[in-house]
Design an enzyme around this catalytic site. Structure first.
Site, mmCIF file in Angstrom:
data_model
loop_
_atom_site.group_PDB
_atom_site.id
_atom_site.type_symbol
_atom_site.label_atom_id
_atom_site.label_comp_id
_atom_site.label_asym_id
_atom_site.label_seq_id
_atom_site.Cartn_x
_atom_site.Cartn_y
_atom_site.Cartn_z
ATOM 1 N N LYS A 8 0.263 -7.404 12.843
ATOM 2 C CA LYS A 8 -0.762 -6.492 12.347
ATOM 3 C C LYS A 8 -2.036 -6.792 13.135
ATOM 4 O O LYS A 8 -2.472 -7.939 13.196
ATOM 5 C CB LYS A 8 -0.989 -6.697 10.849
ATOM 6 C CG LYS A 8 -1.929 -5.670 10.237
ATOM 7 C CD LYS A 8 -1.976 -5.745 8.715
ATOM 8 C CE LYS A 8 -2.861 -4.619 8.183
ATOM 9 N NZ LYS A 8 -2.919 -4.584 6.714
ATOM 10 N N GLU A 21 -3.687 -29.006 28.264
ATOM 11 C CA GLU A 21 -4.876 -29.811 27.944
ATOM 12 C C GLU A 21 -4.576 -30.830 26.848
ATOM 13 O O GLU A 21 -5.402 -31.687 26.552
ATOM 14 C CB GLU A 21 -6.021 -28.900 27.497
ATOM 15 C CG GLU A 21 -6.674 -28.128 28.628
ATOM 16 C CD GLU A 21 -7.925 -27.402 28.163
ATOM 17 O OE1 GLU A 21 -8.997 -28.024 28.108
ATOM 18 O OE2 GLU A 21 -7.819 -26.200 27.841
ATOM 19 N N THR A 27 1.694 -4.221 4.370
ATOM 20 C CA THR A 27 1.578 -4.521 5.802
ATOM 21 C C THR A 27 0.959 -5.890 6.079
ATOM 22 O O THR A 27 1.112 -6.420 7.176
ATOM 23 C CB THR A 27 0.734 -3.439 6.516
ATOM 24 O OG1 THR A 27 -0.564 -3.405 5.917
ATOM 25 C CG2 THR A 27 1.383 -2.081 6.433
ATOM 26 N N ASP A 28 0.253 -6.461 5.078
ATOM 27 C CA ASP A 28 -0.496 -7.702 5.348
ATOM 28 C C ASP A 28 0.397 -8.843 5.829
ATOM 29 O O ASP A 28 0.023 -9.603 6.727
ATOM 30 C CB ASP A 28 -1.246 -8.163 4.092
ATOM 31 C CG ASP A 28 -2.441 -7.265 3.759
ATOM 32 O OD1 ASP A 28 -2.783 -6.398 4.590
ATOM 33 O OD2 ASP A 28 -3.023 -7.440 2.677
ATOM 34 N N TYR A 76 -7.720 1.204 -4.137
ATOM 35 C CA TYR A 76 -6.380 1.475 -4.665
ATOM 36 C C TYR A 76 -5.753 0.171 -5.114
ATOM 37 O O TYR A 76 -6.230 -0.918 -4.782
ATOM 38 C CB TYR A 76 -5.507 2.146 -3.596
ATOM 39 C CG TYR A 76 -5.197 1.266 -2.416
ATOM 40 C CD1 TYR A 76 -6.066 1.193 -1.324
ATOM 41 C CD2 TYR A 76 -4.063 0.472 -2.393
ATOM 42 C CE1 TYR A 76 -5.794 0.371 -0.247
ATOM 43 C CE2 TYR A 76 -3.775 -0.356 -1.315
ATOM 44 C CZ TYR A 76 -4.650 -0.399 -0.250
ATOM 45 O OH TYR A 76 -4.374 -1.224 0.814
ATOM 46 N N THR A 134 0.821 -1.214 0.000
ATOM 47 C CA THR A 134 0.000 0.000 0.000
ATOM 48 C C THR A 134 0.851 1.258 0.000
ATOM 49 O O THR A 134 0.471 2.281 -0.564
ATOM 50 C CB THR A 134 -0.932 -0.021 1.231
ATOM 51 O OG1 THR A 134 -1.814 -1.126 1.082
ATOM 52 C CG2 THR A 134 -1.727 1.254 1.367
HETATM 53 N N1 ASP Z 1 -2.726 -5.384 0.949
HETATM 54 C C1 ASP Z 1 -1.676 -4.450 1.245
HETATM 55 C C2 ASP Z 1 -0.365 -5.201 1.284
HETATM 56 O O1 ASP Z 1 -0.096 -5.884 2.223
HETATM 57 C C3 ASP Z 1 -1.951 -3.758 2.523
HETATM 58 C C4 ASP Z 1 -0.874 -2.797 2.976
HETATM 59 O O2 ASP Z 1 0.207 -2.693 2.475
HETATM 60 O O3 ASP Z 1 -1.166 -2.073 3.970
HETATM 61 O O4 ASP Z 1 0.386 -5.107 0.351
#
Ligand code: ASP
Length: 364
Positions: free
Chosen positions: A202, A320, A129-130, A63, A50
């Site tokens: 995340k 458990e 970020t994923d 986007y 992103t």
């Molecule tokens: N879908 C995006 C990615 O991980 C989300 C992000 O970058 O925040 O590339």
């Protein structure tokens, strides 16, 4: 302008370009410059995400990831050239939901070359970020270096109002170029906060404050004027060998839920999984049907690690579930996606007996 300058798999020295784009913009003089010391050299490796995203007309907030090159992201940030001598290369241009072994191997190859040739003092990786936490943890376990390696991304695309990418990238550059960042393992920087690869997760689908380290807290804080590391000792990772070429051995994550039977586990074994990570309920638990199927898989030589879908806390042995008897390991503080990365690497290194696997998971 950004589009026209886009480059793939090329090195570009940014300083001149950035300076050209920033005529008329005030930028603070760095401490290094003020004291006359040479600026640190930092290599930026772009992978997409992103942070490199551009608006798409299909919806107001739509986007496409990975459209802007790392070179152009840097060039648009006022004052970043005062922090370091920056060069940039594009390794991939993907959303990190598509992150894969090939990109990971390419990153390692490039970073190792930079280390071996003493090219730079630090590395910044722009990344979605994923799956950022997985890439960070992967790198932590295969890179053997004190050099700062810093992953950075953003929650809003580069074309959004209030895009967080430029500030995050500026912060990441400050971290990667600072001598006090050495020897702290692979780091993740977003929203003025520095996290260690072992602990970061995340935690929010859209908020700019998405990365947290629930079991350890952040390792430091950074902003445009300061860099502060907390006292916590950094985790160093297992330092495992990487095979000559991808792919890594197949490890599947099985998500546990109410009313669960043996089918998902049995399917994973049929698919040829060499390892299974259970994203268990609670303390890494699952239904009797699923646990029995995991025990059968372990008997067949599939390496089984119990983790948890809960999001924080340690998974404990023999509470458990009879791990000793069934031949399971537990992931301790590693979430399922990181447990999967470590298990892939362990199996690739021939480490498959439950005791040794357990020891590797305990290695900070
Ligand atoms: N879908 C995006 C990615 O991980 C989300 C992000 O970058 O925040 O590339």
């Amino acid at each position: 302008m950004l589009h026209a300058l886009r480059s793939t798999h090329s090195t570009r020295t940014i300083v001149g370009l950035a300076a050209a784009l920033m005529i008329g913009l005030a930028s603070p003089v760095s401490a290094q410059q003020a004291s006359g010391t040479a600026l640190a050299k930092v290599l930026v490796l772009g992978t997409g995400g992103t942070i490199a995203g551009q608006a798409n007309a299909r919806a107001g907030n739509a986007y496409d990831s990975g459209k802007v090159s790392a070179a152009n992201l840097i060039a648009a940030i006022p004052g970043i050239d005062k922090l370091a001598q920056i060069s940039a290369e594009q390794i991939s241009s993907i959303g990190s939901q598509d992150m894969n072994d090939k990109v990971w191997f390419d990153l390692v190859k490039r970073i190792r070359a930079a280390i071996d040739n003493k090219e730079v003092d630090g590395i910044v990786i722009t990344h979605g970020t994923d799956t950022m936490e997985e890439t960070a943890f992967f790198l932590q376990n295969v890179l053997d270096t004190d050099m700062p390696v810093v992953l950075v991304g953003s929650m809003r695309p580069s074309t959004a109002i209030g895009a967080d990418g430029p500030a995050n990238l500026y912060d990441a550059m400050r971290v990667a170029s600072a001598p006090e960042s050495r020897g702290r393992g692979v780091l993740v920087v977003l929203n003025d906060t520095i996290h260690g690869a072992r602990w970061v997760q995340k935690t929010n689908t859209t908020s700019v404050q998405t990365f947290r380290s629930p079991d350890a807290g952040p390792v430091g804080y950074v902003d445009t004027g300061s860099l502060r590391f907390l006292a916590a000792a950094p985790a160093k990772g297992a330092k495992l060998k990487l095979p000559d070429a991808p792919p890594l051995p197949r490890v599947d994550i099985i998500y546990s839920h109410a009313n669960m039977d043996a089918a998902e586990v049995e399917d994973a074994v049929k698919r040829g999984a060499k390892g299974i990570v259970l994203a268990g309920v609670g303390d890494g638990n699952s239904s009797k049907g699923a646990i029995d199927a995991l025990a059968a898989a372990a008997k067949q030589g599939v390496v089984v690690v119990r983790s948890t879908r809960v999001g924080s806390g340690y998974v404990n042995r023999n509470v458990e579930v009879e791990d000793d008897k069934l031949g399971f390991a537990v992931s301790l503080d590693l979430n399922p996606q990181k447990a999967r990365v470590l298990l892939e690497l362990l199996i690739a290194n021939g480490i498959t007996d439950p005791k040794s696997v357990q020891q590797a998971f305990a290695q900070p």
